[in-house]
Design a protein around this motif. Structure first.
Motif, PDB file in Angstrom:
ATOM      1  N   ASP A   1      83.916 -71.417 -39.332  1.00 19.78           N
ATOM      2  CA  ASP A   1      82.968 -70.421 -38.798  1.00 19.78           C
ATOM      3  C   ASP A   1      83.575 -69.028 -38.676  1.00 19.78           C
ATOM      4  O   ASP A   1      82.868 -68.031 -38.751  1.00 19.78           O
ATOM      5  CB  ASP A   1      82.483 -70.805 -37.385  1.00 19.78           C
ATOM      6  CG  ASP A   1      81.657 -72.078 -37.371  1.00 19.78           C
ATOM      7  OD1 ASP A   1      81.391 -72.619 -38.460  1.00 19.78           O
ATOM      8  OD2 ASP A   1      81.282 -72.523 -36.270  1.00 19.78           O
TER       9      ASP A   1
ATOM     10  N   SER B   1      82.856 -77.516 -33.890  1.00 17.12           N
ATOM     11  CA  SER B   1      83.545 -76.396 -33.232  1.00 17.12           C
ATOM     12  C   SER B   1      83.869 -76.731 -31.786  1.00 17.12           C
ATOM     13  O   SER B   1      84.886 -76.279 -31.246  1.00 17.12           O
ATOM     14  CB  SER B   1      82.693 -75.123 -33.294  1.00 17.12           C
ATOM     15  OG  SER B   1      82.524 -74.728 -34.637  1.00 17.12           O
TER      16      SER B   1
ATOM     17  N   ASP C   1      88.816 -72.680 -37.726  1.00 16.08           N
ATOM     18  CA  ASP C   1      87.402 -73.020 -37.814  1.00 16.08           C
ATOM     19  C   ASP C   1      86.806 -72.239 -38.975  1.00 16.08           C
ATOM     20  O   ASP C   1      86.962 -71.015 -39.040  1.00 16.08           O
ATOM     21  CB  ASP C   1      86.678 -72.663 -36.502  1.00 16.08           C
ATOM     22  CG  ASP C   1      85.300 -73.314 -36.405  1.00 16.08           C
ATOM     23  OD1 ASP C   1      84.669 -73.543 -37.464  1.00 16.08           O
ATOM     24  OD2 ASP C   1      84.865 -73.596 -35.268  1.00 16.08           O
TER      25      ASP C   1
HETATM   26 MG    MG Z   1      80.815 -74.689 -35.845  1.00 16.74          MG
END
Ligand code: MG
Ligand code: ADP
Length: 568
Positions: free
Chosen positions: A354, A263, A352
């Protein structure tokens, strides 16, 4: 034009009077080295401080031509001068007297990015600073002595130190200018080199914290180092030849174990649309200027967006060609975010895992067996990501650790191991060959049509109370347009409150191009053509010092999130 002594006389005359008498100071005054413009005086000592400008003739300021000879140089110079002015103003207003905002001298405060700002304007005739002053009072009584010290001692000192070339650290200034020009150079070269992103060797990507964008200094910080197979060299106009990782156009994955830096690399790339100050660590982390970070944003409103490339056959035959909702789900919001970015012309989507909706990203083989395609409205991104590149030339960079199915669709696989990237493309290909997922591609032959949307001008009402136009930004991620709050929490590439402020005013400015026939993309193009010609000032009713540059994507992002928006 009045003289500086006229201002002094006004101040002496109104000493001890009620605060409103300060209004008499509004006007233009000739000082020995510059012109002072008091544009607007605050109504009381607790209100927003008064708006003031200073214009120094270029013959006095003395900046060499090559400090502002190109757009890139000019923006860097203006940024540098704003920073210097800020430091000095901060210093000189430390010992202030009086109530409320009394004695404040302040200018817009830049962060890690070098953005065009209206806080400082430079051209061949003059250098202009736009800042604010808290006119001093005790209670609500004017204290002229303090005001005199601000206008006749402090400000002249600040101007001399921040606005005269001979008093600045010229090496530091040129470094600022040259780094900025080099970063722009890289960005302009990306297309030609077949790249969408570049990360220089030696870059420092991690930030001090989630709320502090300065470089991480504590503990072990691993400088970036490109895998040999992805290393490219670029000869810069000022900083010599640099090397780093080139991310080619197409579909790239950033994989790796949790906490290995995926990230962090991705965030550096999404911010690579901006240039950064020397010492930031990301000076030469540069991405395609049209890159858009996409995330899931459940709860957002969506107005007649053609999300049919991703979503079809919703229950109860809800339309997905002109899809509207006041409360989007994770997957529909992510689909809408991508389509809206394509509508404005993005060439790079950054995602991402996430912050994505899992069911938007992937539907694996077993789920395909369990829930047949005719019962699943979502065509996952994995089945469209290549078609998006083929049909619209829009590349994708995805950080992910969970779904290996993506190995089938990737051109490049970058694996982060202990914060360092490795080229795992060949290995990924072998694995994709040896371990078939068994999934059936569901994306069809084409990405699908992009529909251009036409906003209805009647759906924009900037009025609030007695004011016809009242637009305020509340922090970085919220604009109140009239009585409607626009939540920009998911517009991650807004990085500066002055951008948010400018976007708010630009929404209203853009309505002049709305006639019920013009597409949103064309409207925004017209707005940016005006900004290019006349500068950022054009979007507001008067020259202000706290606008910062934003992109068409952020303006469209705000318009698309206005809950009253109606598309015809
Ligand atoms: Mg991450
Ligand atoms: P991932 O997305 O792979 O789970 P992150 O990018 O969130 O990992 O990084 C995890 C942590 O490691 C973060 O706190 C980040 O600041 C830190 N970090 C990332 N890159 C570096 C680096 N090059 N040097 C030192 N710390 C780093």
């Amino acid at each position: 034009m009045k003289s500086s002594e006229d201002l002094r006389r006004i101040l002496l005359r109104i000493d001890g009077k009620g605060y409103k008498a300060y209004k008499d100071c509004e006007g233009v005054y000739r000082f020995p080295d510059y012109t002072l413009m008091i544009d607007h005086v605050q109504g009381d000592p607790f209100a927003s401080p008064s708006r003031v400008r200073i214009q120094i003739p270029m013959s006095t300021a003395g900046f060499p031509d090559d400090t502002y000879s190109s757009r890139s140089r000019e923006i860097a110079l203006r940024d540098f001068l704003t920073r210097r002015f800020y430091e000095l103003a901060d210093y000189y207003s430390r010992r202030r007297k009086g109530s409320g905002k009394s004695g404040i001298i302040s200018i817009d405060r830049p962060g890690q990015e070098v953005l065009e700002r209206t806080s400082c304007v430079v051209n061949s005739s003059f250098v202009e600073f736009r800042f604010v002053v808290g006119f001093p009072a005790l209670g609500r009584r004017i204290i002229s002595r303090e005001a005199e010290s601000i206008f006749f001692e402090k400000i002249p000192e600040i101007v001399k130190k921040a606005g005269f070339y001979r008093n600045l650290d010229s090496r530091k200034l040129y470094r600022h200018i040259e780094v900025n020009e080099d970063a722009d150079f890289i960005r302009n070269m990306l297309g030609e080199m077949g790249l969408v992103g570049f990360v220089a060797d030696g870059s420092i990507l991690p930030r001090a914290s989630g709320v502090d964008q300065r470089p991480l200094k504590k503990g072990k910080v691993v400088p970036f180092e490109s895998p040999d197979t992805m290393r490219v060299k670029i000869e810069l106009p000022n900083s010599g030849t640099i090397s780093g990782m080139g991310i080619p156009a197409g579909v790239s994955l950033i994989v790796g174990g949790g906490y290995h830096g995926k990230s962090t690399l991705l965030r550096a790339l999404q911010n690579g649309i901006y240039n950064h100050i020397p010492g930031d660590g990301r000076e030469f982390v540069v991405t395609d200027a049209t890159a858009v970070k996409i995330r899931a944003e459940d709860g957002r409103r969506v107005e007649k967006v053609n999300i049919s490339p991703f979503i079809n056959n919703l229950p109860f035959e809800k339309d997905t060609v002109r899809f509207s909702t006041d409360d989007a789900s994770g997957s529909t919001s992510q689909a809408a975010n991508i389509i809206e970015a394509l509508e404005i012309g993005t060439k790079l989507i950054i995602i991402d895992e996430d912050t994505s909706a899992t069911n938007f990203m992937i539907r694996d083989h077993r789920m395909q067996e369990l829930v047949s395609k005719d019962r699943e409205p979502i065509t996952p991104f994995i089945d469209k990501v290549r078609l998006m590149y083929r049909d619209y030339g829009t590349s994708t960079i995805i950080a992910l650790g969970g779904s290996g199915d993506y190995l089938d669709v990737a051109d490049k696989v970058i694996c982060m191991i202990e914060y360092l990237p490795h080229d795992f493309t060949e290995r990924a290909k072998r694995i994709a060959e040896n371990f078939k997922t068994g999934r059936i591609a569901e994306g069809g032959e084409k990405f699908g049509e992009l529909s251009m949307r036409i906003p209805n001008p009647g759906s924009f009402d900037p009025s609030r109370g007695r004011r016809d136009v009242k637009i305020t930004s509340k922090g970085l991620k919220s604009i109140v347009f009239g009585t409607h709050t626009i939540d920009l929490g998911a517009v991650e590439q807004l990085v500066d409150v002055s951008q948010t402020r400018a976007v708010g005013d630009a929404i209203y400015y853009s309505t002049r191009y709305m006639d019920g026939k013009t597409t949103l993309a064309d409207i925004i193009r017209s707005v940016f053509a005006d900004i290019e010609k006349q500068g950022l000032d054009v979007i507001g009713p008067k020259p202000v010092g706290d606008y910062a540059y934003f992109r068409p994507f952020e303006l469209a992002g705000a318009i698309n999130r206005l809950r009253t928006l109606v598309i015809t």
